[in-house]
Design a protein around this motif. Structure first.
Motif, mmCIF file in Angstrom:
data_model
loop_
_atom_site.group_PDB
_atom_site.id
_atom_site.type_symbol
_atom_site.label_atom_id
_atom_site.label_comp_id
_atom_site.label_asym_id
_atom_site.label_seq_id
_atom_site.Cartn_x
_atom_site.Cartn_y
_atom_site.Cartn_z
ATOM 1 N N ALA A 1 0.569 -1.316 -0.069
ATOM 2 C CA ALA A 1 -0.124 -0.116 -0.007
ATOM 3 C C ALA A 1 1.120 1.228 0.029
ATOM 4 C CB ALA A 1 -0.714 -0.210 1.285
ATOM 5 N N ASN A 2 0.690 2.577 -1.079
ATOM 6 C CA ASN A 2 1.743 3.280 -0.980
ATOM 7 C C ASN A 2 0.963 4.183 -0.411
ATOM 8 O OD1 ASN A 2 3.932 2.588 -2.037
ATOM 9 N ND2 ASN A 2 3.052 1.156 -3.553
ATOM 10 N N PRO A 3 1.465 5.152 -0.195
ATOM 11 C CA PRO A 3 0.546 6.464 -0.082
ATOM 12 C C PRO A 3 -0.063 7.365 -1.801
ATOM 13 C CG PRO A 3 3.478 7.437 -0.152
ATOM 14 C CD PRO A 3 2.853 5.576 -0.121
ATOM 15 N N GLU A 4 -1.395 7.853 -1.355
ATOM 16 C CA GLU A 4 -1.593 8.726 -2.790
ATOM 17 C C GLU A 4 -0.355 9.473 -3.746
ATOM 18 O OE1 GLU A 4 -4.611 8.409 -4.796
ATOM 19 O OE2 GLU A 4 -4.864 7.403 -2.500
ATOM 20 N N GLY A 5 -0.272 9.579 -4.613
ATOM 21 C CA GLY A 5 0.402 9.947 -5.755
ATOM 22 C C GLY A 5 1.686 9.652 -5.315
ATOM 23 N N ALA A 6 2.188 8.193 -5.334
ATOM 24 C CA ALA A 6 3.687 7.545 -5.579
ATOM 25 C C ALA A 6 3.549 7.312 -6.604
ATOM 26 C CB ALA A 6 3.418 6.779 -4.408
ATOM 27 N N ILE A 7 4.767 7.113 -7.166
ATOM 28 C CA ILE A 7 4.939 7.120 -8.907
ATOM 29 C C ILE A 7 5.090 5.779 -8.875
ATOM 30 C CG2 ILE A 7 5.875 7.730 -10.824
ATOM 31 C CD1 ILE A 7 6.080 10.887 -10.039
ATOM 32 N N THR A 8 6.446 5.392 -7.784
ATOM 33 C CA THR A 8 6.689 3.785 -8.418
ATOM 34 C C THR A 8 6.115 2.993 -6.266
ATOM 35 O OG1 THR A 8 9.471 4.676 -7.133
ATOM 36 C CG2 THR A 8 8.888 4.083 -9.393
ATOM 37 N N CYS A 9 6.903 1.962 -6.428
ATOM 38 C CA CYS A 9 6.505 1.479 -5.234
ATOM 39 C C CYS A 9 7.132 1.369 -4.536
ATOM 40 C CB CYS A 9 5.605 -0.344 -5.498
ATOM 41 S SG CYS A 9 6.162 -1.242 -3.646
ATOM 42 N N GLU A 10 6.854 2.053 -2.932
ATOM 43 C CA GLU A 10 8.221 1.905 -2.080
ATOM 44 C C GLU A 10 8.753 0.360 -1.473
ATOM 45 O OE1 GLU A 10 5.710 3.962 1.235
ATOM 46 O OE2 GLU A 10 6.364 5.623 0.804
ATOM 47 N N ALA A 11 7.940 -0.527 -2.511
ATOM 48 C CA ALA A 11 8.537 -0.879 -1.520
ATOM 49 C C ALA A 11 9.711 -2.557 -2.782
ATOM 50 C CB ALA A 11 7.687 -2.580 -0.590
ATOM 51 N N CYS A 12 8.966 -2.270 -3.863
ATOM 52 C CA CYS A 12 9.779 -2.736 -5.069
ATOM 53 C C CYS A 12 10.505 -2.142 -5.924
ATOM 54 C CB CYS A 12 8.970 -4.199 -5.289
ATOM 55 S SG CYS A 12 7.033 -3.786 -6.487
ATOM 56 N N TYR A 13 10.028 -1.202 -6.039
ATOM 57 C CA TYR A 13 10.255 0.206 -7.063
ATOM 58 C C TYR A 13 9.822 -0.251 -8.448
ATOM 59 C CZ TYR A 13 13.344 0.233 -3.195
ATOM 60 O OH TYR A 13 13.759 0.643 -2.048
ATOM 61 N N VAL A 14 8.753 -1.244 -8.578
ATOM 62 C CA VAL A 14 8.045 -0.650 -10.359
ATOM 63 C C VAL A 14 7.163 0.593 -9.898
ATOM 64 C CG1 VAL A 14 6.125 -2.709 -11.374
ATOM 65 C CG2 VAL A 14 7.536 -3.199 -9.991
ATOM 66 N N GLU A 15 6.572 0.511 -11.450
ATOM 67 C CA GLU A 15 6.095 2.119 -11.394
ATOM 68 C C GLU A 15 4.256 1.160 -11.403
ATOM 69 O OE1 GLU A 15 4.656 4.697 -15.459
ATOM 70 O OE2 GLU A 15 6.845 3.537 -15.199
ATOM 71 N N LEU A 16 3.606 2.389 -10.416
ATOM 72 C CA LEU A 16 2.823 2.332 -10.132
ATOM 73 C C LEU A 16 2.137 2.929 -11.183
ATOM 74 C CD1 LEU A 16 2.737 3.288 -6.885
ATOM 75 C CD2 LEU A 16 2.379 1.170 -6.925
ATOM 76 N N PRO A 17 0.341 2.289 -11.316
ATOM 77 C CA PRO A 17 -0.649 2.383 -12.518
ATOM 78 C C PRO A 17 -1.113 4.178 -12.492
ATOM 79 C CG PRO A 17 -1.913 0.931 -11.288
ATOM 80 C CD PRO A 17 0.034 0.906 -10.410
ATOM 81 N N LYS A 18 -1.175 4.558 -13.174
ATOM 82 C CA LYS A 18 -1.908 6.481 -13.026
ATOM 83 C C LYS A 18 -3.159 5.839 -12.640
ATOM 84 C CE LYS A 18 1.579 8.384 -15.714
ATOM 85 N NZ LYS A 18 2.058 7.386 -15.982
ATOM 86 N N MET A 19 -4.359 6.866 -11.652
ATOM 87 C CA MET A 19 -5.205 6.465 -11.122
ATOM 88 C C MET A 19 -5.561 7.759 -11.309
ATOM 89 S SD MET A 19 -4.973 3.542 -9.802
ATOM 90 C CE MET A 19 -6.930 2.731 -8.463
ATOM 91 N N SER A 20 -6.986 7.343 -11.625
ATOM 92 C CA SER A 20 -8.629 8.402 -11.951
ATOM 93 C C SER A 20 -9.675 7.541 -11.051
ATOM 94 C CB SER A 20 -9.199 8.513 -13.244
ATOM 95 O OG SER A 20 -9.027 7.046 -13.598
ATOM 96 N N SER A 21 -10.809 8.974 -11.081
ATOM 97 C CA SER A 21 -11.565 8.862 -9.947
ATOM 98 C C SER A 21 -13.186 8.227 -11.174
ATOM 99 C CB SER A 21 -11.993 10.134 -9.085
ATOM 100 O OG SER A 21 -12.851 9.768 -8.429
ATOM 101 N N CYS A 22 -13.588 7.017 -10.591
ATOM 102 C CA CYS A 22 -14.706 6.325 -11.224
ATOM 103 C C CYS A 22 -16.320 7.840 -11.338
ATOM 104 C CB CYS A 22 -15.637 6.048 -10.550
ATOM 105 S SG CYS A 22 -16.708 4.404 -11.191
ATOM 106 N N PRO A 23 -16.675 8.041 -12.056
ATOM 107 C CA PRO A 23 -17.841 9.580 -12.727
ATOM 108 C C PRO A 23 -19.312 8.698 -11.439
ATOM 109 C CG PRO A 23 -17.146 7.857 -15.066
ATOM 110 C CD PRO A 23 -16.207 7.278 -14.244
ATOM 111 N N SER A 24 -19.093 7.825 -11.529
ATOM 112 C CA SER A 24 -20.765 7.064 -10.938
ATOM 113 C C SER A 24 -19.708 6.429 -8.842
ATOM 114 C CB SER A 24 -20.582 5.846 -11.374
ATOM 115 O OG SER A 24 -21.687 5.035 -11.000
ATOM 116 N N CYS A 25 -19.073 6.080 -8.869
ATOM 117 C CA CYS A 25 -18.883 5.951 -7.853
ATOM 118 C C CYS A 25 -17.916 6.316 -6.589
ATOM 119 C CB CYS A 25 -19.153 4.592 -7.245
ATOM 120 S SG CYS A 25 -17.647 3.739 -7.730
#
Length: 108
Positions: free
Chosen positions: A10-34
């Motif tokens: 579990a990485n903090p909001e805004g993280a670009i790479t994982c703090e544990a394994c250094y893999v690039e994290l997916p870019k996130m967006s918000s669901c328009p419904s929920c």
């Protein structure tokens, strides 16, 4: 929180790479419904199932007008007991029990 798809950290909001394994994290967006956080390349929201493709209209969440599924066929009442006989042409199968784990060879 952004969960790493590689290691589950579990990485903090805004993280670009994982703090544990250094893999690039997916870019996130918000669901328009929920408004759940979903990857930007997702086709459907994993929380509510809304289509996230451009041009698809977001359905209203008014449960008063939501469709309801009704089983119109003659069903079996909950008080009836149903039993099924195994056809004689089907051979019985043996129950397979897994072997226990081998003893560990820890010599430390």
């Amino acid at each position: 929180m952004i969960t790493c798809t590689n290691c589950g950290h579990a990485n903090p909001e805004g993280a670009i790479t994982c703090e544990a394994c250094y893999v690039e994290l997916p870019k996130m967006s918000s669901c328009p419904s929920c408004h759940a956080q979903v990857p930007e390349d997702a086709v459907f929201c994993s929380q509510c199932g809304t289509s996230l493709e451009p041009g698809v209209e977001v359905p209203g969440l008014d449960m008063a007008t939501a469709p309801t599924q009704v089983n119109a066929g003659a069903g079996i009442p909950a008080t009836d007991v149903v039993s099924f006989e195994t056809p004689s042409a089907i051979p019985a199968t043996d129950v397979v029990v897994p072997l226990p784990d081998p003893p560990s060879n820890d010599t430390a």
